[in-house]
Design an enzyme around this catalytic site. Structure first.
Site, PDB file in Angstrom:
ATOM      1  N   CYS A 157      -0.994  -0.754  -3.379  1.00  3.07           N
ATOM      2  CA  CYS A 157      -0.826   0.247  -4.437  1.00  3.07           C
ATOM      3  C   CYS A 157       0.651   0.573  -4.628  1.00  3.07           C
ATOM      4  O   CYS A 157       1.209   1.394  -3.902  1.00  3.07           O
ATOM      5  CB  CYS A 157      -1.624   1.504  -4.099  1.00  3.07           C
ATOM      6  SG  CYS A 157      -1.530   2.770  -5.381  1.00  3.07           S
ATOM      7  N   CYS A 160       1.391   4.167  -5.477  1.00  5.27           N
ATOM      8  CA  CYS A 160       1.293   5.087  -4.329  1.00  5.27           C
ATOM      9  C   CYS A 160       2.501   4.942  -3.404  1.00  5.27           C
ATOM     10  O   CYS A 160       3.039   5.925  -2.910  1.00  5.27           O
ATOM     11  CB  CYS A 160       0.038   4.797  -3.505  1.00  5.27           C
ATOM     12  SG  CYS A 160      -1.461   4.600  -4.466  1.00  5.27           S
ATOM     13  N   ASP A 161       2.885   3.709  -3.129  1.00  7.82           N
ATOM     14  CA  ASP A 161       3.821   3.464  -2.028  1.00  7.82           C
ATOM     15  C   ASP A 161       5.223   3.016  -2.455  1.00  7.82           C
ATOM     16  O   ASP A 161       6.131   2.957  -1.623  1.00  7.82           O
ATOM     17  CB  ASP A 161       3.250   2.370  -1.095  1.00  7.82           C
ATOM     18  CG  ASP A 161       1.915   2.800  -0.492  1.00  7.82           C
ATOM     19  OD1 ASP A 161       1.727   4.013  -0.312  1.00  7.82           O
ATOM     20  OD2 ASP A 161       1.073   1.928  -0.215  1.00  7.82           O
TER      21      ASP A 161
HETATM   22  P1  FAD Z   1     -13.027   6.413  -2.102  1.00 13.40           P
HETATM   23  O1  FAD Z   1     -11.783   7.071  -1.682  1.00 13.40           O
HETATM   24  O2  FAD Z   1     -13.052   4.936  -2.225  1.00 13.40           O
HETATM   25  O3  FAD Z   1     -14.145   6.901  -1.079  1.00 13.40           O
HETATM   26  C1  FAD Z   1     -15.480   6.519  -1.174  1.00 13.40           C
HETATM   27  C2  FAD Z   1     -16.169   6.938   0.107  1.00 13.40           C
HETATM   28  O4  FAD Z   1     -17.559   6.797  -0.035  1.00 13.40           O
HETATM   29  C3  FAD Z   1     -15.761   6.133   1.342  1.00 13.40           C
HETATM   30  O5  FAD Z   1     -15.494   6.986   2.407  1.00 13.40           O
HETATM   31  C4  FAD Z   1     -16.980   5.328   1.681  1.00 13.40           C
HETATM   32  O6  FAD Z   1     -17.121   5.160   3.063  1.00 13.40           O
HETATM   33  C5  FAD Z   1     -18.104   6.222   1.138  1.00 13.40           C
HETATM   34  N1  FAD Z   1     -19.268   5.435   0.790  1.00 13.40           N
HETATM   35  C6  FAD Z   1     -19.285   4.222   0.172  1.00 13.40           C
HETATM   36  N2  FAD Z   1     -20.547   3.775   0.071  1.00 13.40           N
HETATM   37  C7  FAD Z   1     -21.331   4.747   0.625  1.00 13.40           C
HETATM   38  C8  FAD Z   1     -22.733   4.855   0.848  1.00 13.40           C
HETATM   39  N3  FAD Z   1     -23.569   3.890   0.462  1.00 13.40           N
HETATM   40  N4  FAD Z   1     -23.212   5.947   1.485  1.00 13.40           N
HETATM   41  C9  FAD Z   1     -22.367   6.947   1.864  1.00 13.40           C
HETATM   42  N5  FAD Z   1     -21.027   6.888   1.695  1.00 13.40           N
HETATM   43  C10 FAD Z   1     -20.533   5.802   1.078  1.00 13.40           C
HETATM   44  N6  FAD Z   1      -4.114   7.435  -4.825  1.00 13.40           N
HETATM   45  C11 FAD Z   1      -3.251   8.402  -5.176  1.00 13.40           C
HETATM   46  O7  FAD Z   1      -3.485   9.127  -6.130  1.00 13.40           O
HETATM   47  N7  FAD Z   1      -2.094   8.594  -4.450  1.00 13.40           N
HETATM   48  C12 FAD Z   1      -1.783   7.853  -3.360  1.00 13.40           C
HETATM   49  O8  FAD Z   1      -0.733   8.038  -2.749  1.00 13.40           O
HETATM   50  C13 FAD Z   1      -2.701   6.847  -2.958  1.00 13.40           C
HETATM   51  N8  FAD Z   1      -2.439   6.076  -1.885  1.00 13.40           N
HETATM   52  C14 FAD Z   1      -3.333   5.125  -1.517  1.00 13.40           C
HETATM   53  C15 FAD Z   1      -3.054   4.349  -0.402  1.00 13.40           C
HETATM   54  C16 FAD Z   1      -3.949   3.389   0.008  1.00 13.40           C
HETATM   55  C17 FAD Z   1      -3.625   2.564   1.239  1.00 13.40           C
HETATM   56  C18 FAD Z   1      -5.165   3.161  -0.719  1.00 13.40           C
HETATM   57  C19 FAD Z   1      -6.140   2.112  -0.267  1.00 13.40           C
HETATM   58  C20 FAD Z   1      -5.424   3.922  -1.848  1.00 13.40           C
HETATM   59  C21 FAD Z   1      -4.524   4.891  -2.261  1.00 13.40           C
HETATM   60  N9  FAD Z   1      -4.750   5.666  -3.401  1.00 13.40           N
HETATM   61  C22 FAD Z   1      -3.881   6.658  -3.748  1.00 13.40           C
HETATM   62  C23 FAD Z   1      -5.942   5.466  -4.246  1.00 13.40           C
HETATM   63  C24 FAD Z   1      -7.009   6.513  -3.894  1.00 13.40           C
HETATM   64  O9  FAD Z   1      -7.187   6.525  -2.505  1.00 13.40           O
HETATM   65  C25 FAD Z   1      -8.318   6.182  -4.591  1.00 13.40           C
HETATM   66  O10 FAD Z   1      -8.109   6.076  -5.984  1.00 13.40           O
HETATM   67  C26 FAD Z   1      -9.358   7.262  -4.334  1.00 13.40           C
HETATM   68  O11 FAD Z   1      -9.504   7.511  -2.961  1.00 13.40           O
HETATM   69  C27 FAD Z   1     -10.711   6.870  -4.901  1.00 13.40           C
HETATM   70  O12 FAD Z   1     -11.578   7.927  -4.656  1.00 13.40           O
HETATM   71  P2  FAD Z   1     -13.136   7.794  -4.734  1.00 13.40           P
HETATM   72  O13 FAD Z   1     -13.635   9.189  -4.591  1.00 13.40           O
HETATM   73  O14 FAD Z   1     -13.549   7.002  -5.891  1.00 13.40           O
HETATM   74  O15 FAD Z   1     -13.629   6.976  -3.449  1.00 13.40           O
END
Ligand code: FAD
Ligand code: NDP
Length: 338
Positions: A157, A160-161
């Protein structure tokens, strides 16, 4: 209101809920905050290492988050996700540390099974509405050296980084040839001394406008027919990328302090395969401008339905939308006596 100490995730007995949230990133927890404040008693399954992530989601895998509003000095990813969780619990969300392994969306109330129970047709629980917030994961190349330098030069990302000091005025590389690669490379020119884009074919996949922007930037060089094959470094930080020409097989070194993956993401949609409409890459399709899926009562929020922005704040935003849309539907149905 006084803060309430968060409970550890609880294991519950059989449930029927008005709304079940599957997923525990910013989208799931934002939905939980809104729904619990609306007295809908949401149940949030945070997962037990679901999709390879700890409860809390992708942010648990990073250090400083510097672009989430409200934290002028930045916040650690793990700290931010814990705050999300505390806020959900504060308003009464039941957070369950289990993974949902099976769903039946064919009739309402919807049926769902927890991991381990999916083999028993009767071991289901039910919900009138479901918010799918299972997230996505960046595709990786599994190069030798990748694990060593992940977060120490390698990232998925740039937005992000990219601004972290280790990349300042240093040569950087982006792998991929799509719109993300074009966008991330252009973004990285603000920080790096030069940006190399590693494209495995002799063509970009990016749209014309993005490709034009990429190719005309004097701080960017596209290396055609090129893939990275090894990440190498010094003192724990990436300093060199071993490259291979996909046509000739020739190998060479590219001194670089950053390697950004932009080779696509995999949305966590296995659970709804064949039940919700998804696009060719597996992202849940929502009615534009909403979180409505093709199944009434099922809403999708966060990265599971967003291949464009993929940020914590946009995930939180769609989590809010999903909660308001679910609340509206349930209220309308209650009024009609359903
Ligand atoms: P996710 O964060 O993907 O979380 C989904 C969760 O649901 C996970 O914990 C998973 O285990 C759980 N899950 C999945 N399937 C199931 C199931 N069947 N039953 C129960 N639980 C389940 N964004 C920023 O804005 N700023 C940043 O600085 C930033 N840095 C990042 C750094 C890294 C290394 C990464 C990988 C991403 C970064 N992002 C950043 C992006 C950001 O993390 C994502 O856009 C955001 O977290 C997505 O949120 P989400 O709620 O869709 O799901
Ligand atoms: P894409 O799937 O569009 O592109 C992935 C790129 O990575 C392709 O060039 C692909 O090569 C390359 N790739 C895949 N696997 C490997 C590998 N193992 N080794 C080397 N290269 C590899 O993903 P994006 O994330 O770029 O885009 C996803 C969607 O989001 C698209 O619809 C895009 O249009 C959209 N988007 C739009 C933006 C905008 O409009 N500003 C910004 C960002 C995304 P190959 O072409 O050979 O398959």
């Amino acid at each position: 209101m006084a803060p309430i100490t968060p409970s550890k995730g609880v294991k519950s007995t059989k449930l029927h809920s008005k709304v079940v949230i599957i997923g525990s990133g910013p989208a799931g927890h934002t939905a939980a905050v809104y729904l619990s404040r609306a007295n809908l008693n949401p149940v949030l399954f945070e997962g037990f290492l679901a999709n390879g992530f700890a409860a809390g989601g992708q942010l648990t895998t990073t250090t400083d988050v510097e672009n989430y509003p409200g934290f002028p000095d930045g916040v650690l990813g793990g700290e931010l996700t814990e705050k999300f969780r505390q806020q959900s619990i504060r308003f009464g969300t039941i957070v369950i540390t289990e993974t949902i392994s099976k769903l039946d969306l064919s009739v309402r109330p919807f049926k769902y099974w927890r991991e381990g129970a999916e083999g028993d047709p009767n071991a289901f629980e039910t919900a009138d509405a479901i918010i799918l917030a299972t997230g996505a994961s960046a595709k990786r190349l599994n190069l030798p050296g990748e694990d060593t330098y992940w977060n120490n030069g390698i990232s998925a990302c740039a937005v992000c980084d990219g601004a972290v000091p280790i990349f300042r005025n240093k040569p950087l590389a982006v792998v991929g040839g799509g719109d993300s690669a074009a966008e991330e490379a252009t973004f990285l020119t603000k920080y790096g001394s030069h940006v190399y884009v590693l494209v495995r074919r002799d063509k970009l996949r990016a749209s014309d406008i993005m490709a034009k922007r990429l190719l005309s930037n004097p701080k960017i060089t596209v290396l055609w027919n090129t893939v990275p094959i090894e990440a190498q470094g010094k003192n724990g930080l990436l300093s060199n990328i071993r490259l291979k020409d996909t046509k000739t097989g020739e190998e060479r070194d590219l001194p670089a302090n950053g390697l950004f993956y932009a080779i696509g993401h995999t949305p966590a949609t296995e659970l709804v395969k064949g039940q919700l409409e998804t696009d060719a890459e597996g992202y849940v399709i929502t009615v534009p401008g909403t979180t409505l899926t093709n199944v009434k009562g099922v809403f999708a929020a966060g990265d599971v339905q967003d291949k464009r922005y993929r940020q914590a704040i946009t995930s939180a935003g769609t989590g809010c939308m999903a909660a308001l849309e679910a609340e509206k539907l349930l209220a309308e149905e209650e009024e009609l006596g359903h």
